[in-house]
Design a protein around this motif. Structure first.
Motif, PDB file in Angstrom:
ATOM      1  N   ALA A 163     -24.984 -32.488 -50.037  1.00 16.00           N
ATOM      2  CA  ALA A 163     -25.559 -31.888 -48.827  1.00 16.00           C
ATOM      3  C   ALA A 163     -26.273 -32.942 -47.976  1.00 16.00           C
ATOM      4  CB  ALA A 163     -26.524 -30.766 -49.209  1.00 16.00           C
ATOM      5  N   THR A 164     -26.975 -33.865 -48.636  1.00 15.91           N
ATOM      6  CA  THR A 164     -27.666 -34.934 -47.909  1.00 15.91           C
ATOM      7  C   THR A 164     -26.673 -35.832 -47.181  1.00 15.91           C
ATOM      8  OG1 THR A 164     -29.441 -34.917 -49.553  1.00 15.91           O
ATOM      9  CG2 THR A 164     -29.297 -36.848 -48.117  1.00 15.91           C
ATOM     10  N   LEU A 165     -25.587 -36.182 -47.861  1.00 12.89           N
ATOM     11  CA  LEU A 165     -24.557 -37.008 -47.227  1.00 12.89           C
ATOM     12  C   LEU A 165     -23.899 -36.270 -46.060  1.00 12.89           C
ATOM     13  CD1 LEU A 165     -22.869 -38.649 -50.360  1.00 12.89           C
ATOM     14  CD2 LEU A 165     -24.392 -39.732 -48.688  1.00 12.89           C
ATOM     15  N   GLN A 166     -23.743 -34.956 -46.194  1.00  7.03           N
ATOM     16  CA  GLN A 166     -23.229 -34.172 -45.067  1.00  7.03           C
ATOM     17  C   GLN A 166     -24.161 -34.279 -43.867  1.00  7.03           C
ATOM     18  OE1 GLN A 166     -22.397 -30.175 -46.757  1.00  7.03           O
ATOM     19  NE2 GLN A 166     -20.469 -30.336 -45.652  1.00  7.03           N
TER      20      GLN A 166
ATOM     21  N   PHE B  65     -26.078 -36.795 -43.127  1.00  8.53           N
ATOM     22  CA  PHE B  65     -25.881 -38.116 -42.522  1.00  8.53           C
ATOM     23  C   PHE B  65     -24.563 -38.179 -41.750  1.00  8.53           C
ATOM     24  CE2 PHE B  65     -29.060 -39.627 -45.692  1.00  8.53           C
ATOM     25  CZ  PHE B  65     -29.914 -40.253 -44.787  1.00  8.53           C
ATOM     26  N   GLY B  66     -23.553 -37.472 -42.238  1.00  8.24           N
ATOM     27  CA  GLY B  66     -22.289 -37.412 -41.507  1.00  8.24           C
ATOM     28  C   GLY B  66     -22.445 -36.749 -40.152  1.00  8.24           C
ATOM     29  N   LEU B  67     -23.176 -35.631 -40.109  1.00  8.62           N
ATOM     30  CA  LEU B  67     -23.432 -34.947 -38.841  1.00  8.62           C
ATOM     31  C   LEU B  67     -24.315 -35.796 -37.934  1.00  8.62           C
ATOM     32  CD1 LEU B  67     -23.991 -31.393 -40.330  1.00  8.62           C
ATOM     33  CD2 LEU B  67     -22.162 -32.023 -38.749  1.00  8.62           C
ATOM     34  N   LEU B  68     -25.265 -36.516 -38.519  1.00  5.86           N
ATOM     35  CA  LEU B  68     -26.098 -37.421 -37.726  1.00  5.86           C
ATOM     36  C   LEU B  68     -25.245 -38.534 -37.111  1.00  5.86           C
ATOM     37  CD1 LEU B  68     -28.997 -38.155 -36.853  1.00  5.86           C
ATOM     38  CD2 LEU B  68     -29.193 -39.492 -38.963  1.00  5.86           C
ATOM     39  N   SER B  69     -24.267 -39.009 -37.857  1.00  9.60           N
ATOM     40  CA  SER B  69     -23.343 -40.027 -37.335  1.00  9.60           C
ATOM     41  C   SER B  69     -22.521 -39.469 -36.176  1.00  9.60           C
ATOM     42  CB  SER B  69     -22.414 -40.516 -38.449  1.00  9.60           C
ATOM     43  OG  SER B  69     -23.156 -41.094 -39.507  1.00  9.60           O
ATOM     44  N   MET B  70     -22.142 -38.183 -36.266  1.00  9.78           N
ATOM     45  CA  MET B  70     -21.435 -37.551 -35.148  1.00  9.78           C
ATOM     46  C   MET B  70     -22.324 -37.507 -33.904  1.00  9.78           C
ATOM     47  SD  MET B  70     -19.477 -34.344 -36.965  1.00  9.78           S
ATOM     48  CE  MET B  70     -18.397 -34.576 -38.368  1.00  9.78           C
ATOM     49  N   SER B  71     -23.618 -37.232 -34.112  1.00 10.60           N
ATOM     50  CA  SER B  71     -24.553 -37.204 -32.992  1.00 10.60           C
ATOM     51  C   SER B  71     -24.638 -38.573 -32.329  1.00 10.60           C
ATOM     52  CB  SER B  71     -25.934 -36.767 -33.487  1.00 10.60           C
ATOM     53  OG  SER B  71     -26.876 -36.789 -32.442  1.00 10.60           O
ATOM     54  N   ILE B  72     -24.712 -39.626 -33.134  1.00 13.65           N
ATOM     55  CA  ILE B  72     -24.756 -40.992 -32.596  1.00 13.65           C
ATOM     56  C   ILE B  72     -23.438 -41.327 -31.905  1.00 13.65           C
ATOM     57  CG2 ILE B  72     -24.953 -43.427 -33.226  1.00 13.65           C
ATOM     58  CD1 ILE B  72     -26.753 -42.530 -35.554  1.00 13.65           C
ATOM     59  N   LEU B  73     -22.335 -40.866 -32.467  1.00 20.55           N
ATOM     60  CA  LEU B  73     -21.022 -41.091 -31.856  1.00 20.55           C
ATOM     61  C   LEU B  73     -20.958 -40.468 -30.473  1.00 20.55           C
ATOM     62  CD1 LEU B  73     -18.150 -42.256 -32.434  1.00 20.55           C
ATOM     63  CD2 LEU B  73     -17.524 -39.959 -33.217  1.00 20.55           C
TER      64      LEU B  73
ATOM     65  N   LEU C 236     -17.014 -33.267 -48.550  1.00 15.61           N
ATOM     66  CA  LEU C 236     -18.287 -32.989 -49.219  1.00 15.61           C
ATOM     67  C   LEU C 236     -18.508 -31.490 -49.372  1.00 15.61           C
ATOM     68  CD1 LEU C 236     -20.508 -35.671 -47.454  1.00 15.61           C
ATOM     69  CD2 LEU C 236     -19.846 -35.650 -49.866  1.00 15.61           C
ATOM     70  N   LEU C 237     -18.092 -30.716 -48.369  1.00 21.33           N
ATOM     71  CA  LEU C 237     -18.227 -29.264 -48.447  1.00 21.33           C
ATOM     72  C   LEU C 237     -17.463 -28.721 -49.645  1.00 21.33           C
ATOM     73  CD1 LEU C 237     -19.402 -26.794 -46.839  1.00 21.33           C
ATOM     74  CD2 LEU C 237     -17.145 -26.602 -45.776  1.00 21.33           C
ATOM     75  N   ASN C 238     -16.239 -29.209 -49.842  1.00 22.43           N
ATOM     76  CA  ASN C 238     -15.423 -28.739 -50.955  1.00 22.43           C
ATOM     77  C   ASN C 238     -15.858 -29.333 -52.280  1.00 22.43           C
ATOM     78  OD1 ASN C 238     -12.803 -27.085 -50.035  1.00 22.43           O
ATOM     79  ND2 ASN C 238     -13.366 -28.505 -48.407  1.00 22.43           N
ATOM     80  N   LEU C 239     -16.503 -30.494 -52.258  1.00 20.44           N
ATOM     81  CA  LEU C 239     -17.068 -31.057 -53.475  1.00 20.44           C
ATOM     82  C   LEU C 239     -18.226 -30.204 -53.981  1.00 20.44           C
ATOM     83  CD1 LEU C 239     -17.186 -33.581 -55.417  1.00 20.44           C
ATOM     84  CD2 LEU C 239     -18.938 -34.480 -53.863  1.00 20.44           C
ATOM     85  N   ILE C 240     -19.015 -29.690 -53.052  1.00 27.95           N
ATOM     86  CA  ILE C 240     -20.205 -28.906 -53.390  1.00 27.95           C
ATOM     87  C   ILE C 240     -19.852 -27.501 -53.872  1.00 27.95           C
ATOM     88  CG2 ILE C 240     -22.236 -27.792 -52.370  1.00 27.95           C
ATOM     89  CD1 ILE C 240     -22.480 -30.260 -50.541  1.00 27.95           C
TER      90      ILE C 240
ATOM     91  N   ALA D 196     -27.306 -31.499 -38.125  1.00 27.60           N
ATOM     92  CA  ALA D 196     -27.775 -32.433 -39.151  1.00 27.60           C
ATOM     93  C   ALA D 196     -29.155 -32.042 -39.654  1.00 27.60           C
ATOM     94  CB  ALA D 196     -27.799 -33.856 -38.584  1.00 27.60           C
ATOM     95  N   SER D 197     -30.034 -31.657 -38.737  1.00 28.54           N
ATOM     96  CA  SER D 197     -31.386 -31.239 -39.133  1.00 28.54           C
ATOM     97  C   SER D 197     -31.331 -30.026 -40.054  1.00 28.54           C
ATOM     98  CB  SER D 197     -32.225 -30.921 -37.893  1.00 28.54           C
ATOM     99  OG  SER D 197     -32.329 -32.048 -37.050  1.00 28.54           O
ATOM    100  N   GLY D 198     -30.448 -29.069 -39.712  1.00 25.34           N
ATOM    101  CA  GLY D 198     -30.273 -27.898 -40.561  1.00 25.34           C
ATOM    102  C   GLY D 198     -29.768 -28.264 -41.942  1.00 25.34           C
ATOM    103  N   ARG D 199     -28.833 -29.215 -42.014  1.00 22.33           N
ATOM    104  CA  ARG D 199     -28.292 -29.598 -43.320  1.00 22.33           C
ATOM    105  C   ARG D 199     -29.304 -30.385 -44.137  1.00 22.33           C
ATOM    106  NH1 ARG D 199     -25.724 -27.174 -47.022  1.00 22.33           N
ATOM    107  NH2 ARG D 199     -23.922 -28.249 -47.931  1.00 22.33           N
TER     108      ARG D 199
END
Length: 478
Positions: A97-100, A102-110, A132-136, A200-203
């Motif tokens: 979930a934490t890595l997710q 960071f992934g969404l945060l990277s989308m924001s920066i993108l 990551l969603l399917n891993l969890i 990202a904040s929600g995740r």
């Protein structure tokens, strides 16, 4: 002796009291986590295509954005079984979930930077997100299935699903309003960046709440991978299950041909605002949830096969309805009609899988096999759709369809519709009516909303099936 008995009773009472304390706080945190993760649920699958269109993704890239994350997610779901043999499930969930986040945060920066090759970076981030969603998911199902008392499962997960759905719809609507406002001032890039930042904040909040939850089993060894593959092989040898899986996966594959391009049609050709784009999605999603109860009652009375026949017969007409008008009100009606058929298809296929699996068989194995096959065929369908969309203009001119069709994207819609009809004509006559087991009522099925999409329906996570509280006179499996 009496003192020893009293000591044992006191120890048992203390253990029960301690369990009650951590269970109550954990279930409360779980409901809060559902609210926090709703920002992510509303963003994934619904704004990804819109953002890809904004950063000028090609037709083939849009196809890859639909297919690659689904395929990678299915692979990661199988890999999660192996990881569970070596790592604590709670750690896997929290870290994932934490890595997710960071992934969404990277989308924001993108969204802020929009560098060269932004589309490919976004596709990679979308793959990471779904992976990551399917891993969890398998570990989350095992965790919650273990700690939620059986008598409370139906009520708890129904409440949790309502929280997720209502909060996600609110975020979905607010996201559309935010994008419309920023687009008005030529700042759509800022709107997407803020939207992904909210997700990202929600995740991140979700990961923190998951960390605060209690898992009584520090580490639960999973079945070894060889045993898992053996179960999958046995499941695939079941002819009824094979026909069912191919029907569902093939239909989703045909849907994937056109799914990414409805957003292109609405945003680029019809010039919908982002709020209008979101409202068209809400019309479908809301209809799906409103009509789920109707389809549940209908399938209990007439059987799931009949519901699958009706919905599979009507779903192919949906893309054709888009050919007649681009009026916003008309699109809302089409989306509502689409939601009606998709809700029946989603519920009946889920119930049908429960009916056809052998008694006492591992439900997760059958569900994983069906999900993996669907992901593989969705990938193929999305690649085919991207190819057709890339050459739709040339094909229209060559065949003279450009004089009949107001949009070259209608070629993709027609191809998807023909494919859906072919799936219906081939598989439905081969679909057998299974022996109807005595199932719980719809709300007693322990499931949660994992994702929702206006074009291809609502996705549920199955955990288990709870028994009815009332005695059933007819014999059958609970």
């Amino acid at each position: 002796m009496q003192a020893k008995n009293q000591s044992s009773i006191a120890e048992l009472t203390n253990r029960r009291s301690a369990r009650h304390t951590w269970l109550r706080s954990t279930l409360r945190y779980s409901q809060q986590e559902a609210l926090a993760s709703s920002a992510m649920t509303a963003t994934s699958d619904n704004f990804f295509n819109a953002f890809a269109i904004f950063i000028q993704a090609s037709m083939s890239q849009l196809g890859l954005l639909t297919g690659l994350p689904q395929l990678f997610g299915a692979v990661m779901q199988f890999m999660s079984v192996g990881l569970g043999s070596y790592f604590c499930r709670k750690n896997i969930i929290v870290i994932g979930a934490t890595l997710q986040g960071f992934g969404l945060l990277s989308m924001s920066i993108l969204g802020l930077l929009r560098p060269d090759g932004a589309v490919w970076i976004f596709i990679a981030l979308a793959m990471l997100h779904h992976g990551l969603l399917n891993l969890i998911q398998p570990h989350w199902r095992a965790w919650m299935g273990n700690i939620v008392p059986p008598r409370r499962r139906g009520k708890f997960f129904a409440s949790r699903s309502r929280i997720t759905m209502l909060a996600s719809l609110c975020v979905f609507l607010l996201g559309g309003a935010l994008l419309t406002l920023t687009d008005y001032y030529k700042l759509a890039w800022l709107g997407f960046s803020l939207l992904f930042l909210i997700a990202a904040s929600g995740r991140f909040s979700s990961a923190w709440l998951l960390w605060k939850m209690h898992d009584p089993q520090v580490h639960t060894p999973q079945k070894v991978i060889s045993e898992t593959w053996q179960k999958l092989r046995i499941a695939w040898q079941d002819p009824v299950f094979k026909q069912y899986s191919l029907l569902v996966a093939s239909m989703q594959s045909m849907v994937a041909i056109s799914a990414p391009f409805f957003a292109v049609y609405m945003l680029n050709e019809l010039q919908f605002t982002y709020l209008e784009f979101v409202l068209s999605g809400v019309a479908s999603i809301a209809t799906q949830f409103i009509t789920l109860k109707f389809w549940g009652v209908f399938s209990d009375k007439f059987g799931n096969r009949l519901v699958m026949v009706i919905t599979c017969g009507m779903i192919p007409f949906v893309p054709l309805l888009w050919l007649f008008s681009g009026d916003f009100t008309y699109i809302l009606i089409i989306q509502a009609i689409s939601g009606l058929w998709w809700s029946g298809f989603t519920l009946s296929t889920a119930n049908y899988l429960y009916d056809i699996r052998p008694h006492q068989a591992d439900f997760a194995t059958y569900a994983a096999m069906q999900a993996g096959l669907s992901a593989a065929l969705v990938f193929i369908g999305s690649i085919v759709g991207g190819f057709i969309a890339s050459y739709a203009g040339a094909f229209s001119q060559l065949t003279g369809l450009d004089s009949l069709l107001s949009s070259t994207l209608f070629v993709v819609f027609l191809a998807s519709s023909i494919g859906r009809f072919a799936v219906f004509a081939y598989y439905i006559p081969r679909l057998k009516e299974p022996h109807i087991r005595q199932r719980p009522k719809m709300l007693d099925l322990v499931l949660r909303v994992s994702r929702f999409n206006a074009i291809s329906g609502v996705n549920f996570d199955w955990l288990t099936v709870v028994k009815k509280t009332k005695k059933i006179k007819n014999k059958g499996e609970p």
